[in-house]
Design a protein around this motif. Structure first.
Motif, short mmCIF file in Angstrom:
data_model
loop_
_atom_site.label_atom_id
_atom_site.label_comp_id
_atom_site.label_asym_id
_atom_site.label_seq_id
_atom_site.Cartn_x
_atom_site.Cartn_y
_atom_site.Cartn_z
N LEU A 164 0.83 -1.20 0.00
CA LEU A 164 0.00 0.00 0.00
C LEU A 164 0.87 1.26 0.00
CD1 LEU A 164 -2.75 1.42 0.23
CD2 LEU A 164 -2.59 1.11 2.72
N GLU A 171 2.19 1.80 -3.43
CA GLU A 171 1.15 2.30 -4.34
C GLU A 171 0.84 3.77 -4.07
OE1 GLU A 171 -0.36 0.88 -7.01
OE2 GLU A 171 0.84 -0.91 -6.75
N TYR A 183 2.45 5.61 -11.50
CA TYR A 183 2.68 4.47 -12.38
C TYR A 183 2.27 4.76 -13.81
CZ TYR A 183 3.63 1.77 -8.22
OH TYR A 183 4.19 1.31 -7.06
N ARG A 220 3.98 -2.47 -16.40
CA ARG A 220 3.55 -1.41 -15.49
C ARG A 220 4.79 -1.00 -14.72
NH1 ARG A 220 1.55 -1.73 -9.83
NH2 ARG A 220 0.34 0.14 -9.43
N ASN A 250 -3.87 4.35 -10.06
CA ASN A 250 -3.84 3.16 -9.22
C ASN A 250 -4.77 3.26 -8.00
OD1 ASN A 250 -2.31 5.05 -7.85
ND2 ASN A 250 -0.72 3.60 -7.24
N GLU A 251 -5.75 4.14 -8.07
CA GLU A 251 -6.68 4.30 -6.95
C GLU A 251 -7.40 2.99 -6.62
OE1 GLU A 251 -7.96 6.39 -3.80
OE2 GLU A 251 -6.60 7.18 -5.32
N GLU A 252 -7.75 2.21 -7.64
CA GLU A 252 -8.42 0.94 -7.41
C GLU A 252 -7.52 -0.03 -6.64
OE1 GLU A 252 -10.34 -2.72 -9.97
OE2 GLU A 252 -10.42 -0.72 -10.84
N GLN A 253 -6.24 -0.09 -7.01
CA GLN A 253 -5.29 -0.95 -6.31
C GLN A 253 -5.13 -0.50 -4.85
OE1 GLN A 253 -4.97 0.01 -9.42
NE2 GLN A 253 -4.86 -1.97 -10.44
N ILE A 254 -5.07 0.81 -4.65
CA ILE A 254 -4.95 1.35 -3.29
C ILE A 254 -6.16 0.95 -2.46
CG2 ILE A 254 -4.99 3.52 -1.96
CD1 ILE A 254 -3.18 4.70 -4.21
N ASN A 255 -7.34 1.10 -3.03
CA ASN A 255 -8.56 0.74 -2.30
C ASN A 255 -8.63 -0.76 -2.02
OD1 ASN A 255 -9.49 3.37 -2.10
ND2 ASN A 255 -10.58 3.27 -4.05
N GLN A 256 -8.19 -1.57 -2.98
CA GLN A 256 -8.18 -3.03 -2.77
C GLN A 256 -7.24 -3.40 -1.63
OE1 GLN A 256 -7.16 -4.62 -6.63
NE2 GLN A 256 -9.30 -4.79 -7.26
N LEU A 257 -6.06 -2.79 -1.62
CA LEU A 257 -5.10 -3.08 -0.55
C LEU A 257 -5.65 -2.65 0.81
CD1 LEU A 257 -1.80 -2.15 -2.38
CD2 LEU A 257 -2.45 -4.42 -1.57
#
Length: 171
Positions: free
Chosen positions: A104, A107, A112, A121, A146-153
């Protein structure tokens, strides 16, 4: 204990297959010898012994050895170590939280860029080394949100912590 959402997957992984969980159930129920466990579960004796020694190597089971005075054979009485299971699960959850928090942090603190064809990437520094050109196909890389990756983490971390808190309340 096996109905706990953290315990069952952990122990299933240790005993290699869910079909071997009855070995642990026997230990929890107080069945002590490998022969008794094999008889009660219908699992081959050599597999029962293999699983018991695997549990022993991880300190999830212990045994006492006694010698039969008539036959001179050794008997091993096994005991399931619930406290060690709790310890292993806590340590694993804490390690997972640390791992995902590090991811996190990466990210959140990096920008990126991706290949539009999905080849690579890269963070900003690596993308700039390639002059924002994909090394695979030569296409110009695009900014990646990468907001989606941040939220998933964040969700993963929150879920692990929630499960660990519930686990700690029970154990």
């Amino acid at each position: 204990m096996l109905d706990d959402p953290l315990v069952k997957p952990f122990l299933t992984n240790v005993v290699e297959d869910e079909s071997n969980l009855p070995i642990i159930e026997c230990l929890i129920d107080g069945v002590e010898t490998d022969e008794e466990i094999a008889e009660k579960t219908g699992i081959r004796l050599n597999l029962v012994r293999k699983i018991l020694y695997k549990l022993y190597d991880l300190k999830l089971a212990s045994y006492k050895r006694s010698k039969d005075p008539e036959t001179q054979w050794f008997t091993y009485s096994w005991k399931f170590e619930k406290d060690e299971v709790v310890k292993h699960i806590r340590e694993a959850c804490e390690a997972d939280v640390k791992h995902f928090e590090e991811a996190l942090n990466e990210e959140e603190n990096n920008m990126y860029f991706i290949c539009p064809q999905g080849h690579v990437r890269f963070d900003f520094n690596t993308a700039s080394e390639y002059e924002f050109i994909c090394p695979e196909c030569g296409e110009e890389m695009e900014f990646f949100d990468n907001e989606e990756q941040i939220n998933q983490l964040k969700d993963i971390i929150e879920n692990i912590k929630f499960n660990l808190d519930n686990f700690n309340k029970k154990h």
